[in-house]
Write an enzyme that holds these catalytic residues in place. Structure first.
Site, PDB file in Angstrom:
ATOM      1  N   LYS A  61       0.847  -1.184   0.000  1.00 56.95           N
ATOM      2  CA  LYS A  61       0.000   0.000   0.000  1.00 56.95           C
ATOM      3  C   LYS A  61       0.882   1.233   0.000  1.00 56.95           C
ATOM      4  O   LYS A  61       1.854   1.304   0.751  1.00 56.95           O
ATOM      5  CB  LYS A  61      -0.898  -0.019   1.242  1.00 56.95           C
ATOM      6  CG  LYS A  61      -1.962   1.046   1.228  1.00 56.95           C
ATOM      7  CD  LYS A  61      -2.921   0.873   2.392  1.00 56.95           C
ATOM      8  CE  LYS A  61      -2.430   1.507   3.668  1.00 56.95           C
ATOM      9  NZ  LYS A  61      -2.100   2.928   3.582  1.00 56.95           N
ATOM     10  N   THR A  62       0.544   2.194  -0.862  1.00 61.91           N
ATOM     11  CA  THR A  62       1.346   3.413  -0.982  1.00 61.91           C
ATOM     12  C   THR A  62       0.492   4.657  -0.740  1.00 61.91           C
ATOM     13  O   THR A  62      -0.726   4.646  -0.902  1.00 61.91           O
ATOM     14  CB  THR A  62       1.951   3.525  -2.403  1.00 61.91           C
ATOM     15  OG1 THR A  62       0.895   3.419  -3.376  1.00 61.91           O
ATOM     16  CG2 THR A  62       2.960   2.426  -2.667  1.00 61.91           C
ATOM     17  N   ARG A  94      -5.568   6.205  -1.958  1.00 60.53           N
ATOM     18  CA  ARG A  94      -5.878   7.581  -2.343  1.00 60.53           C
ATOM     19  C   ARG A  94      -7.107   8.135  -1.625  1.00 60.53           C
ATOM     20  O   ARG A  94      -7.286   9.336  -1.539  1.00 60.53           O
ATOM     21  CB  ARG A  94      -6.047   7.620  -3.869  1.00 60.53           C
ATOM     22  CG  ARG A  94      -6.511   8.920  -4.465  1.00 60.53           C
ATOM     23  CD  ARG A  94      -5.534  10.068  -4.215  1.00 60.53           C
ATOM     24  NE  ARG A  94      -6.007  11.290  -4.837  1.00 60.53           N
ATOM     25  CZ  ARG A  94      -7.018  12.044  -4.397  1.00 60.53           C
ATOM     26  NH1 ARG A  94      -7.680  11.695  -3.307  1.00 60.53           N
ATOM     27  NH2 ARG A  94      -7.380  13.138  -5.032  1.00 60.53           N
ATOM     28  N   LYS A  95      -7.978   7.253  -1.150  1.00 58.09           N
ATOM     29  CA  LYS A  95      -9.208   7.681  -0.443  1.00 58.09           C
ATOM     30  C   LYS A  95      -9.951   8.776  -1.202  1.00 58.09           C
ATOM     31  O   LYS A  95     -10.205   9.867  -0.688  1.00 58.09           O
ATOM     32  CB  LYS A  95      -8.892   8.134   0.982  1.00 58.09           C
ATOM     33  CG  LYS A  95      -8.322   7.029   1.864  1.00 58.09           C
ATOM     34  CD  LYS A  95      -8.209   7.479   3.314  1.00 58.09           C
ATOM     35  CE  LYS A  95      -7.683   6.403   4.231  1.00 58.09           C
ATOM     36  NZ  LYS A  95      -6.234   6.127   4.046  1.00 58.09           N
ATOM     37  N   PHE A  96     -10.347   8.465  -2.434  1.00 56.70           N
ATOM     38  CA  PHE A  96     -11.140   9.404  -3.229  1.00 56.70           C
ATOM     39  C   PHE A  96     -12.422   9.740  -2.476  1.00 56.70           C
ATOM     40  O   PHE A  96     -12.991   8.877  -1.775  1.00 56.70           O
ATOM     41  CB  PHE A  96     -11.494   8.770  -4.582  1.00 56.70           C
ATOM     42  CG  PHE A  96     -10.312   8.574  -5.484  1.00 56.70           C
ATOM     43  CD1 PHE A  96      -9.804   9.634  -6.238  1.00 56.70           C
ATOM     44  CD2 PHE A  96      -9.701   7.329  -5.596  1.00 56.70           C
ATOM     45  CE1 PHE A  96      -8.715   9.445  -7.079  1.00 56.70           C
ATOM     46  CE2 PHE A  96      -8.619   7.136  -6.433  1.00 56.70           C
ATOM     47  CZ  PHE A  96      -8.119   8.203  -7.178  1.00 56.70           C
ATOM     48  N   ILE A  99     -17.205  13.900  -6.457  1.00 58.09           N
ATOM     49  CA  ILE A  99     -18.221  13.454  -7.418  1.00 58.09           C
ATOM     50  C   ILE A  99     -17.563  12.617  -8.523  1.00 58.09           C
ATOM     51  O   ILE A  99     -16.342  12.712  -8.750  1.00 58.09           O
ATOM     52  CB  ILE A  99     -18.979  14.647  -8.044  1.00 58.09           C
ATOM     53  CG1 ILE A  99     -18.018  15.585  -8.781  1.00 58.09           C
ATOM     54  CG2 ILE A  99     -19.789  15.389  -6.980  1.00 58.09           C
ATOM     55  CD1 ILE A  99     -18.715  16.581  -9.697  1.00 58.09           C
ATOM     56  N   THR A 102     -15.149  14.223 -11.184  1.00 59.07           N
ATOM     57  CA  THR A 102     -13.864  14.683 -10.650  1.00 59.07           C
ATOM     58  C   THR A 102     -12.947  13.514 -10.300  1.00 59.07           C
ATOM     59  O   THR A 102     -11.756  13.536 -10.633  1.00 59.07           O
ATOM     60  CB  THR A 102     -14.093  15.577  -9.404  1.00 59.07           C
ATOM     61  OG1 THR A 102     -14.905  16.679  -9.786  1.00 59.07           O
ATOM     62  CG2 THR A 102     -12.790  16.079  -8.827  1.00 59.07           C
ATOM     63  N   TYR A 216      -4.610   0.549  17.473  1.00 61.61           N
ATOM     64  CA  TYR A 216      -4.137  -0.750  16.977  1.00 61.61           C
ATOM     65  C   TYR A 216      -4.832  -1.918  17.646  1.00 61.61           C
ATOM     66  O   TYR A 216      -5.114  -1.890  18.835  1.00 61.61           O
ATOM     67  CB  TYR A 216      -2.622  -0.885  17.187  1.00 61.61           C
ATOM     68  CG  TYR A 216      -1.811   0.063  16.341  1.00 61.61           C
ATOM     69  CD1 TYR A 216      -1.872  -0.005  14.952  1.00 61.61           C
ATOM     70  CD2 TYR A 216      -1.005   1.030  16.930  1.00 61.61           C
ATOM     71  CE1 TYR A 216      -1.127   0.880  14.169  1.00 61.61           C
ATOM     72  CE2 TYR A 216      -0.255   1.916  16.155  1.00 61.61           C
ATOM     73  CZ  TYR A 216      -0.328   1.827  14.780  1.00 61.61           C
ATOM     74  OH  TYR A 216       0.396   2.695  14.010  1.00 61.61           O
ATOM     75  N   ARG A 234       3.706   1.227  10.590  1.00 63.95           N
ATOM     76  CA  ARG A 234       4.772   1.498  11.555  1.00 63.95           C
ATOM     77  C   ARG A 234       5.137   0.309  12.422  1.00 63.95           C
ATOM     78  O   ARG A 234       6.257   0.245  12.931  1.00 63.95           O
ATOM     79  CB  ARG A 234       4.376   2.719  12.399  1.00 63.95           C
ATOM     80  CG  ARG A 234       4.469   4.022  11.608  1.00 63.95           C
ATOM     81  CD  ARG A 234       3.754   5.160  12.290  1.00 63.95           C
ATOM     82  NE  ARG A 234       2.302   5.007  12.206  1.00 63.95           N
ATOM     83  CZ  ARG A 234       1.428   5.864  12.746  1.00 63.95           C
ATOM     84  NH1 ARG A 234       1.866   6.915  13.407  1.00 63.95           N
ATOM     85  NH2 ARG A 234       0.125   5.655  12.610  1.00 63.95           N
TER      86      ARG A 234
HETATM   87  O1  S5P Z   1      -9.162   3.344   8.763  1.00 70.38           O
HETATM   88  C1  S5P Z   1      -8.057   3.424   8.261  1.00 70.38           C
HETATM   89  C2  S5P Z   1      -7.870   3.346   6.870  1.00 70.38           C
HETATM   90  C3  S5P Z   1      -6.581   3.357   6.362  1.00 70.38           C
HETATM   91  S1  S5P Z   1      -6.394   3.031   4.670  1.00 70.38           S
HETATM   92  N1  S5P Z   1      -6.943   3.550   9.051  1.00 70.38           N
HETATM   93  C4  S5P Z   1      -5.676   3.608   8.544  1.00 70.38           C
HETATM   94  O2  S5P Z   1      -4.723   3.704   9.325  1.00 70.38           O
HETATM   95  N2  S5P Z   1      -5.465   3.554   7.173  1.00 70.38           N
HETATM   96  C5  S5P Z   1      -4.109   3.636   6.593  1.00 70.38           C
HETATM   97  O3  S5P Z   1      -3.359   2.520   7.036  1.00 70.38           O
HETATM   98  C6  S5P Z   1      -3.312   4.871   6.973  1.00 70.38           C
HETATM   99  O4  S5P Z   1      -3.484   5.878   5.974  1.00 70.38           O
HETATM  100  C7  S5P Z   1      -1.884   4.369   7.012  1.00 70.38           C
HETATM  101  O5  S5P Z   1      -1.301   4.450   5.717  1.00 70.38           O
HETATM  102  C8  S5P Z   1      -2.012   2.898   7.365  1.00 70.38           C
HETATM  103  C9  S5P Z   1      -1.763   2.563   8.825  1.00 70.38           C
HETATM  104  O6  S5P Z   1      -0.439   2.835   9.163  1.00 70.38           O
HETATM  105  P1  S5P Z   1       0.174   2.419  10.588  1.00 70.38           P
HETATM  106  O7  S5P Z   1       1.573   2.952  10.530  1.00 70.38           O
HETATM  107  O8  S5P Z   1      -0.637   3.068  11.653  1.00 70.38           O
HETATM  108  O9  S5P Z   1       0.137   0.910  10.644  1.00 70.38           O
END
Ligand code: S5P
Length: 263
Positions: A61-62, A94-96, A99, A102, A216, A234
């Protein structure tokens, strides 16, 4: 009581989404349900982690908009090459949220041209079903599987994506299960005769959260609750952690929890 689900291998035979079938095949072949979140600020770090951790993950995931020295040629081209070499999919988080019209241009054009290279991307259902139509329209000229995840629940404290919002998000996903193959969520969603892929962030074995609202849960908790893929950032590459050791640890924990669930 713990949720029982069919194996990834059984599900890959019947899944309505071509992208999901490809993903379930990778998970089965590599025996990993780990998605590593490559939240780094330089291309060198991004590509180095993609290369060294590639063997342990099904998805990377990026957040490409956080890479300081981003160029399409120096980041995307080698990343796609690594995804082929190590057999993983790329998920641009990207979490679009706009509309349909766009999001179609945000998905296909500009600096990032996400639809060109990201096998998976995600969107909020907030604008209604037009957001899916817009993104799906953006895949029209792409000759490879593409898939969308809707954010049905979030890991962060105080998230508004709960209850009725979550239920309505699932309803919206049902309209195009060829493209919308699952959810970012904390729980199993959809009815037992449906097969959405649930990808869950907010997973950490050593921390409870951060100072900005992240929360977490453990790998066992998430997978036994019916999630299919754990997303870890992390927990794997925070300062002082060895990313290879931690990737193996999360991969093993994820696979063990899955094995217990399918028994
Ligand atoms: O509800 C969410 C949705 C996402 S996509 N909570 C999140 O933390 N994320 C993503 O997951 C967030 O943008 C980050 O890239 C990753 C969690 O990262 P971590 O370092 O806390 O494990």
């Amino acid at each position: 009581s713990a949720i029982t689900l069919k194996s990834y291998e059984d599900r890959l035979r019947t899944h309505p989404s071509p992208l999901a079938r490809r993903l379930l095949k990778i998970i089965t072949d590599k025996q990993t349900n780990l998605c590593v979140s490559l939240d780094v600020q330089t291309k060198d770090e991004l590509l180095r982690l993609a290369d060294t951790l590639g063997p342990y993950v099904c998805v990377f995931k990026t957040h490409v908009d956080t890479v300081e020295d981003f160029t399409y040629e120096s980041v995307i081209v080698p990343l796609v090459e690594l995804s082929k070499r190590h057999n993983f999919l790329i998920f641009e988080d990207r979490k679009f949220a706009d509309i349909g019209s766009t999001v179609r241009s945000q998905y296909t054009s500009g600096v990032f041209k996400i639809a060109q290279w990201a096998h998976i991307t995600n969107a909020h259902a907030l604008p209604g079903p037009g957001i899916i139509d817009g993104l799906f329209a953006g895949t029209k000229n792409i000759n490879e599987e593409r898939g969308l995840l809707l954010l049905a629940e979030m890991s962060s404290a105080g998230s508004l994506a709960t209850g009725d919002y979550t239920d309505k998000t699932v309803d919206i996903a049902r309209k195009n299960t060829f493209f919308t193959f699952g959810f970012i969520a904390q729980t199993r969603l959809g009815s037992p005769n449906e097969d959405f892929i649930i990808m869950t962030p907010g997973v950490g074995l050593d921390d409870k959260g951060d100072s900005l609202g992240q929360q977490y849960r453990t790998v066992d908790d998430v997978i036994s609750g019916g999630s299919d893929i754990i997303i870890v950032g992390r927990g794997i590459f925070a300062k002082g952690r060895d990313p290879i050791t931690e990737s193996k640890r999360y991969r093993d924990a994820g696979w063990k929890a899955y094995t217990a669930r399918v028994k």
